[in-house]
Design a protein around this motif. Structure first.
Motif, PDB file in Angstrom:
ATOM      1  N   ALA A  51       9.067   1.411   2.933  1.00  0.00           N
ATOM      2  CA  ALA A  51       8.781   2.078   1.668  1.00  0.00           C
ATOM      3  C   ALA A  51       9.420   1.240   0.562  1.00  0.00           C
ATOM      4  N   GLU A  70      10.001   1.885  -2.472  1.00  0.00           N
ATOM      5  CA  GLU A  70      10.946   2.626  -3.306  1.00  0.00           C
ATOM      6  C   GLU A  70      12.359   2.569  -2.731  1.00  0.00           C
ATOM      7  N   SER A  94       0.845  -1.189   0.000  1.00  0.00           N
ATOM      8  CA  SER A  94       0.000   0.000   0.000  1.00  0.00           C
ATOM      9  C   SER A  94       0.882   1.241   0.000  1.00  0.00           C
ATOM     10  N   ASN A  95       0.335   2.349  -0.489  1.00  0.00           N
ATOM     11  CA  ASN A  95       1.030   3.635  -0.438  1.00  0.00           C
ATOM     12  C   ASN A  95       0.809   4.342   0.889  1.00  0.00           C
ATOM     13  N   CYS A  96      -0.104   3.826   1.695  1.00  0.00           N
ATOM     14  CA  CYS A  96      -0.487   4.494   2.937  1.00  0.00           C
ATOM     15  C   CYS A  96       0.093   3.752   4.147  1.00  0.00           C
ATOM     16  N   ARG A 118      10.503  -2.536  -8.147  1.00  0.00           N
ATOM     17  CA  ARG A 118       9.450  -2.110  -9.073  1.00  0.00           C
ATOM     18  C   ARG A 118       9.678  -2.672 -10.486  1.00  0.00           C
TER      19      ARG A 118
END
Length: 138
Positions: free
Chosen positions: A66, A68, A34-36, A81
């Motif tokens: 994270a 990234e 999730s991004n959250c 990714r």
């Protein structure tokens, strides 16, 4: 057998009650993406509670990171990714096993191991690794 039984209960809770969209599980390894960060922390709390109360189990590891900044460590791969690599400790173990089979002359076991190993690495971006293993065979 127990991984499938418990896993099914875990999957059902994660997908139907928590409505997790980016949830993946294989045997006893699972990933939620999730991004959250707040949603992940809440999900962690709810999953821990469910597993403790209904399955009488505990998580051995849990990370909220994270994506990234760090790769996802899942099923023997380091996943980013745009690419997927084999974990370095898996490579070290494989090289040791190949060397052991070559030294002991166990050609049949080596052949079976390499078939399995190539099946694993073909799912990754590991062209150079495949060539290095072929070099070991010479």
């Amino acid at each position: 057998l127990y991984a499938n039984i418990y896993g099914h209960l875990f999957d059902t809770f994660a997908k139907t009650k928590l409505k997790l969209k980016h949830y993946f599980r294989y045997v006893d390894d699972s990933v939620v993406i999730s991004n959250c960060k707040d949603m992940l922390i809440s999900t962690q709390r709810r999953l821990k509670r469910f597993v403790g109360i209904f399955l009488k189990l505990k998580f051995s590891k849990w990370q909220i990171e994270a994506v990234e900044e760090k790769s996802i460590n899942f099923l023997g791969y380091k996943i980013r990714r745009n690419y997927k690599l084999i974990r370095s400790n898996s490579i070290v173990r494989a090289k040791r096993k190949i060397k052991l089979y070559l030294e002991s002359g166990e050609a049949e076991k080596l052949e079976m191991f390499l078939a399995s190993w190539y099946g694993h690495i073909k799912m990754s971006n590991s062209y150079n690794l495949k060539n290095k293993i072929k070099e070991l065979m010479l």
